[in-house]
Design an enzyme around this catalytic site. Structure first.
Site, PDB file in Angstrom:
ATOM      1  N   LYS A  44     -14.625 -42.785 -17.901  1.00  0.00           N
ATOM      2  CA  LYS A  44     -15.614 -42.162 -19.199  1.00  0.00           C
ATOM      3  C   LYS A  44     -16.750 -42.940 -19.391  1.00  0.00           C
ATOM      4  O   LYS A  44     -16.483 -44.145 -19.238  1.00  0.00           O
ATOM      5  CB  LYS A  44     -14.816 -41.787 -20.394  1.00  0.00           C
ATOM      6  CG  LYS A  44     -13.759 -40.720 -20.034  1.00  0.00           C
ATOM      7  CD  LYS A  44     -13.219 -40.285 -21.360  1.00  0.00           C
ATOM      8  CE  LYS A  44     -12.309 -38.895 -21.175  1.00  0.00           C
ATOM      9  NZ  LYS A  44     -11.761 -38.617 -22.418  1.00  0.00           N
ATOM     10  N   HIS A  89       2.429 -37.233 -26.026  1.00  0.00           N
ATOM     11  CA  HIS A  89       1.298 -36.771 -25.751  1.00  0.00           C
ATOM     12  C   HIS A  89       0.901 -35.333 -25.907  1.00  0.00           C
ATOM     13  O   HIS A  89       1.879 -34.552 -26.088  1.00  0.00           O
ATOM     14  CB  HIS A  89       1.293 -37.149 -24.153  1.00  0.00           C
ATOM     15  CG  HIS A  89      -0.138 -37.205 -23.656  1.00  0.00           C
ATOM     16  ND1 HIS A  89      -1.010 -36.136 -23.424  1.00  0.00           N
ATOM     17  CD2 HIS A  89      -1.173 -38.218 -23.288  1.00  0.00           C
ATOM     18  CE1 HIS A  89      -2.234 -36.488 -22.704  1.00  0.00           C
ATOM     19  NE2 HIS A  89      -2.146 -37.829 -22.695  1.00  0.00           N
ATOM     20  N   GLY A  90      -0.314 -35.248 -26.200  1.00  0.00           N
ATOM     21  CA  GLY A  90      -0.802 -33.468 -26.219  1.00  0.00           C
ATOM     22  C   GLY A  90      -0.450 -32.834 -24.862  1.00  0.00           C
ATOM     23  O   GLY A  90      -0.471 -33.477 -23.822  1.00  0.00           O
ATOM     24  N   ASP A 204     -48.827 -52.559  -7.241  1.00  0.00           N
ATOM     25  CA  ASP A 204     -47.776 -53.220  -8.223  1.00  0.00           C
ATOM     26  C   ASP A 204     -48.376 -54.731  -8.343  1.00  0.00           C
ATOM     27  O   ASP A 204     -47.632 -55.491  -7.679  1.00  0.00           O
ATOM     28  CB  ASP A 204     -46.522 -53.435  -7.534  1.00  0.00           C
ATOM     29  CG  ASP A 204     -45.287 -53.788  -8.249  1.00  0.00           C
ATOM     30  OD1 ASP A 204     -45.711 -54.236  -9.202  1.00  0.00           O
ATOM     31  OD2 ASP A 204     -44.296 -54.326  -7.459  1.00  0.00           O
TER      32      ASP A 204
END
Ligand code: SPV
Ligand code: MG
Length: 432
Positions: A44, A89-90, A204
């Site tokens: 994540k 735990h869920g 550049d």
């Protein structure tokens, strides 16, 4: 009294978490395994709050007895270490990415003589949904600026992609690919002098000034939340560089990279085809020091970029400069080369790592692109920058569509080269 283990990120404490912790406390003493930044980063985005901040919040929950770090995404190492009587735990892990982990947890808890308790998941409330809405709200300059250092600390290698517009920034912000070792995504963006200039039809050569480049950056800042590294070219004269540093910090940019060239700057990938003049070491050190004195935040990074190999000099020259720049206060070193073998870069990395174990090392593998991120990380690299690929990918695509229309004197044949109208209309949320 039994020990009950609960693993969590706890970036946002919501009723679902309070419920799980309370349920756990009915079985015994609650031991929270709080996921560290590095445990989370594999799957994540980094949480908004730091580990210490999250720990402070969780410790203050009435039903929590103790908080310990969970250094891995998997519960197993901590279950073996702390040997809790129960893990709670869920029940939402029965399907999806966590189902394999669930099997492992059941097996290990059986071995330890413990028990797994699943409690009904609180419908409609979970951290992932909260995170999505937070991302859509955005970020603050302060939060964004600090994220780069946290990523360097949390990840084996930080993956940065060039962005030159809001649209290219959006791809980098949202693209995710699930792989076996986690979810792969870009960690942040590179504001490239090459692509910023090219997209304006300019060479550049530092001809596009910072005010103009900041307009592009503002578009990117408006629609993304990930950290940004700014290509500062030579940084200009020290008296100007100090203003650049403060402007970048004020906008929430995490780092500036300046290169040790002087005179008319030409793109490094020309190598020795053009004159590439290196700046005397002392003078460049003074520029770094001026920047460090000017910066307001603690977290902003000034990274010194070595152009020795670009200018046809040796690795010895690069290393000597690197040591001097770190001594002058550089927060990281970028080494560049246009050699396609990568041998010179590898040699530099090994020698630099022999001197400094922890100073962030940045590579831009445009020419030596046969090496994977893992290989480059094994040389000692912390950040990999894909410096120009969004622009280089878009130009041939635009050219092909334009050519087809010219050739056929109508747009029908170009359709297959273009995204459907429906998709472009719906590309940006909120258009309808
Ligand atoms: C840029 O992207 O502008 C860079 C990297 O400075 S390079 O073009 O390889 O010099
Ligand atoms: Mg550049």
């Amino acid at each position: 009294m039994k020990t009950v283990y609960v693993g969590m990120t706890a970036d946002i404490i919501h009723p679902g978490i309070v419920n799980i912790v309370h349920q756990a406390s009915l079985f015994g003493e609650v031991l929270v395994g709080l996921l560290t930044d590095s445990a989370i980063a594999k799957y994540k985005r980094l949480p908004y709050l730091s580990y210490e901040q999250r720990k402070q919040v969780v410790e203050s929950l009435r039903d929590v007895s103790r908080v310990v770090p969970q250094e891995e995404w998997s519960y197993i190492p901590n279950l073996k270490k702390y040997r809790p009587d129960i893990i709670i735990h869920g029940d939402d892990w029965k399907t999806g990415v966590l189902s394999k982990e669930r099997e492992d947890v059941y097996r290990v808890m059986a071995e330890l003589g413990g028990e797994v308790v699943e409690i009904p998941y609180t419908q409609g409330i979970n951290s992932t949904a909260f995170n999505e809405s937070l991302t859509s709200i955005g970020t603050t300059p302060d939060l964004r600026l600090k994220t780069l250092r946290r990523l360097i600390a949390a990840k084996p290698v930080v993956r940065i992609m060039e962005a030159h517009s809001g649209l290219s920034g959006l791809i980098i912000e949202h693209l995710e690919i699930p792989k076996e070792d986690g979810v792969h995504r870009f960690d942040g963006m590179w504001s490239s002098s090459l692509t910023d200039s090219a997209s304006k039809g300019k060479p550049d050569i530092e001809a596009v000034d910072i005010t103009t480049r900041l307009q592009d950056l503002t578009q990117i800042l408006e629609c993304t939340t990930k950290p940004i590294i700014y290509d500062g070219d030579t940084g200009g004269i020290p008296e100007h560089f100090v203003f650049t540093v403060r402007t970048l910090e004020r906008n929430g940019i995490s780092a500036v990279i300046i290169e040790d060239k002087r005179g008319l700057k030409k793109n490094s990938l020309f190598g020795t085809e053009v004159e590439q003049q290196l700046m005397p070491v002392e003078e460049f050190c003074e520029k770094i020091q001026a920047g460090k004195r000017a910066q307001v935040t603690r977290e902003f990074m000034i990274i010194a970029r070595l152009e020795s190999l670009i200018a046809g000099k040796t690795t010895d020259d690069a290393l000597e400069r690197a040591l001097a720049y770190v001594g002058a206060g550089a927060d990281g070193i970028m080494i560049h080369s246009k050699e396609s073998s990568g041998g010179d870069i590898r040699e530099f990395c090994y020698r630099f790592r022999g001197e400094y174990k922890n100073i962030p090392l940045i590579l831009v593998p445009t020419t030596y692109n046969q090496y994977t991120e893992t290989e480059l990380a094994s040389w000692g690299a912390n950040i990999i920058i894909y410096a120009n690929h969004m622009l280089r990918a878009s130009y041939p695509a635009m050219l092909a569509a334009a050519k087809t229309i010219l050739e056929h004197e109508r747009a029908k044949e170009a359709d297959e080269l273009c995204m459907p109208i429906k998709d472009i209309l719906e590309l940006i949320p909120g258009a309808k």
